[in-house]
Motif scaffolding. Structure first.
Motif, PDB file in Angstrom:
ATOM      1  N   LEU A  12      18.114   6.468   7.526  1.00 36.00           N
ATOM      2  CA  LEU A  12      17.828   7.848   7.000  1.00 36.00           C
ATOM      3  C   LEU A  12      16.322   7.934   6.353  1.00 36.00           C
ATOM      4  CD1 LEU A  12      20.911   9.255   5.436  1.00 36.00           C
ATOM      5  CD2 LEU A  12      20.412   9.770   7.739  1.00 36.00           C
ATOM      6  N   GLY A  13      15.381   7.248   6.163  1.00 32.90           N
ATOM      7  CA  GLY A  13      14.299   7.086   5.709  1.00 32.90           C
ATOM      8  C   GLY A  13      13.500   7.714   4.380  1.00 32.90           C
ATOM      9  N   PRO A  21       3.866   7.059   2.065  1.00 32.15           N
ATOM     10  CA  PRO A  21       2.190   7.294   3.166  1.00 32.15           C
ATOM     11  C   PRO A  21       3.021   7.451   4.377  1.00 32.15           C
ATOM     12  CG  PRO A  21       1.378   6.546   1.730  1.00 32.15           C
ATOM     13  CD  PRO A  21       2.506   6.302   1.174  1.00 32.15           C
ATOM     14  N   GLU A  22       3.389   7.474   5.249  1.00 33.04           N
ATOM     15  CA  GLU A  22       2.799   7.976   6.989  1.00 33.04           C
ATOM     16  C   GLU A  22       2.839   6.711   7.536  1.00 33.04           C
ATOM     17  OE1 GLU A  22       2.414  10.950   8.986  1.00 33.04           O
ATOM     18  OE2 GLU A  22       3.915  12.241   8.551  1.00 33.04           O
ATOM     19  N   ALA A  23       1.586   6.341   6.513  1.00 34.59           N
ATOM     20  CA  ALA A  23       0.359   5.155   7.469  1.00 34.59           C
ATOM     21  C   ALA A  23       0.506   3.531   7.067  1.00 34.59           C
ATOM     22  CB  ALA A  23      -1.129   5.083   6.877  1.00 34.59           C
ATOM     23  N   ASP A  24       2.419   3.652   5.852  1.00 33.82           N
ATOM     24  CA  ASP A  24       2.897   3.256   5.183  1.00 33.82           C
ATOM     25  C   ASP A  24       4.391   2.238   5.280  1.00 33.82           C
ATOM     26  OD1 ASP A  24       0.770   1.434   3.841  1.00 33.82           O
ATOM     27  OD2 ASP A  24       0.936   2.905   2.086  1.00 33.82           O
ATOM     28  N   GLY A  25       4.480   3.554   6.784  1.00 33.47           N
ATOM     29  CA  GLY A  25       5.931   3.511   7.461  1.00 33.47           C
ATOM     30  C   GLY A  25       6.567   4.416   6.837  1.00 33.47           C
ATOM     31  N   GLY A  26       5.970   5.171   6.149  1.00 34.37           N
ATOM     32  CA  GLY A  26       7.113   6.523   5.154  1.00 34.37           C
ATOM     33  C   GLY A  26       6.808   7.901   5.767  1.00 34.37           C
ATOM     34  N   LEU A  27       7.802   8.518   5.007  1.00 37.12           N
ATOM     35  CA  LEU A  27       8.061  10.419   5.304  1.00 37.12           C
ATOM     36  C   LEU A  27       6.946  10.777   5.133  1.00 37.12           C
ATOM     37  CD1 LEU A  27      11.871  10.409   5.596  1.00 37.12           C
ATOM     38  CD2 LEU A  27      10.276  10.020   7.486  1.00 37.12           C
ATOM     39  N   LEU A  74       5.531  -0.911  -3.906  1.00 36.35           N
ATOM     40  CA  LEU A  74       4.784  -1.982  -2.732  1.00 36.35           C
ATOM     41  C   LEU A  74       4.232  -1.531  -1.766  1.00 36.35           C
ATOM     42  CD1 LEU A  74       8.119  -3.181  -2.315  1.00 36.35           C
ATOM     43  CD2 LEU A  74       6.758  -3.933  -3.955  1.00 36.35           C
ATOM     44  N   ALA A  75       4.126   0.294  -1.198  1.00 36.59           N
ATOM     45  CA  ALA A  75       3.364   0.626  -0.657  1.00 36.59           C
ATOM     46  C   ALA A  75       1.497   0.626  -0.999  1.00 36.59           C
ATOM     47  CB  ALA A  75       3.663   2.280  -0.647  1.00 36.59           C
ATOM     48  N   ALA A  76       1.687   0.683  -2.468  1.00 40.32           N
ATOM     49  CA  ALA A  76       0.394   1.044  -3.052  1.00 40.32           C
ATOM     50  C   ALA A  76      -0.302  -0.387  -3.261  1.00 40.32           C
ATOM     51  CB  ALA A  76      -0.135   1.762  -4.349  1.00 40.32           C
TER      52      ALA A  76
END
Length: 352
Positions: free
Chosen positions: A51-52, A59-65, A98-100
């Motif tokens: 479901l995300g 961020p979207e660039a990292d595969g998020g919403l 982790l995205a950061a």
């Protein structure tokens, strides 16, 4: 995006989250967890990832919403309402941290595994050191060693550092115990050599700021979950007060009970408003303070409301077999996660 479009989007997210959480959670599952069943279902975990939700603040660039704290709170509130036992708030917060740090391979690999629902990353803060030989960390895990990684931090300011510890690695020991609702808590005891062998993904003041933002998201999400479970518990009590008759009338017609129920409603509504206002202020200079205030208030409210709900049911509410106790136990376990650190943040803000 306009405010009206944002409200419509959050409403759709909330409806979808409510349907999913009701299907995967509910009092029956919460009772099984309380009686010893696993609080962590891998299928549910992967479905949540599908479901995300873990990437909701990534961020979207990292595969998020890239939907932010407000959407995270909407989802977490519905999960709390359905007593969903998976550590959703921790998953969302760990993903944002982790995205950061994604430029480092270990962080990127951990992020992708988490977003795919293939692993759980527990967040742990240093608590104390033992004779200068080991570092003691404390955190929350869904079920024993189900957390494949620990995102562990120690120090502050220029001395801050965060490392990824893999469960089962030499020099890492876990002490697992059951919480009052049946979920699992764990302490990690890390030998110094194992700590320095683990990959470091954050350090210094910048790393501390990234961790603080992740912790803020965890506070907000768990605060929203507490609001959801308090609301569900109160509705359970109100339904009972409509059905239960005494002296030929519903007990809900008794003025004393009406006053207590009204107080609970006002308290729960005010706490929910504070949480969602804090979520909107998450990126402001007072974001940390607002999130700390939200989790402290939501914890106190959920505990008070669920205690009252048990009282509303009379003697049957104290029976272990009644669902009222499930909400009280979850409020106790969930509220205890962050209260100490959040209160410390509020005290620090008061001194500034």
């Amino acid at each position: 995006m306009s405010n009206e479009e944002l409200r419509e989007q959050l409403c759709m997210i909330g409806t979808s989250a409510a349907d999913f959480a009701a299907a995967r959670g509910g009092p029956q599952r919460a009772r099984r967890v309380h009686e010893g069943a696993s609080a962590f279902d891998p299928k549910t975990w992967r479905a949540i990832a599908g479901l995300g939700w873990f990437g909701i603040a990534v961020p979207e660039a990292d595969g998020g919403l890239a939907l932010g704290a407000a959407a995270a709170c909407v989802v977490a509130e519905e999960a709390g309402r359905a007593l969903l036992s998976e550590p959703l708030a921790t998953g969302m917060a760990a993903a944002s941290v982790l995205a950061a740090a994604r430029s480092l391979r270990p962080a990127d690999e951990a992020l992708q595994a988490l977003l795919a629902g293939e692993g759980h990353v527990a967040m742990a803060c240093a608590a104390t050191a033992d004779r200068g030989e080991e570092i003691f960390h404390i955190g929350l895990v869904p079920e024993g060693d189900a957390a494949s990684l620990w995102l562990a931090v120690r120090g502050d300011g220029a001395d801050f550092e965060a490392r990824l510890l893999r469960v089962g690695s030499p020099g890492l020991g876990l002490s697992v115990r059951a919480a009052v609702d049946g979920s699992r808590l764990a302490d990690a005891r890390v030998e110094r050599a194992a700590w320095f062998d683990a990959p470091r993904i954050l350090q210094g003041a910048e790393g501390a700021s990234i961790w603080s933002r992740g912790l803020r998201l965890a506070w907000l999400a768990d605060a929203a979950a507490l609001c959801g479970l308090a609301d569900a518990a109160l509705k359970l009590a109100l339904e009972y007060m409509r059905l239960r008759h005494q002296f030929g009338v519903p007990i809900g017609s008794f003025q004393a009970l009406q006053h207590h129920a009204a107080d609970c409603h006002v308290d729960a509504t005010a706490s929910r408003a504070l949480v969602h206002e804090a979520a909107r202020a998450a990126d402001s200079p007072r974001g940390n303070w607002a999130a700390a205030a939200a989790i402290v208030r939501a914890s106190a409210t959920a505990l008070r409301v669920t205690q009252e709900v048990v009282q509303f049911h009379g003697a049957i509410g104290f029976a272990d077999e009644h669902d009222a106790g499930l909400y009280l136990r979850r409020a106790m376990a969930l509220g205890a996660r962050h209260t100490r650190s959040a209160l410390a943040r509020l005290q620090e803000s008061a001194r500034l």
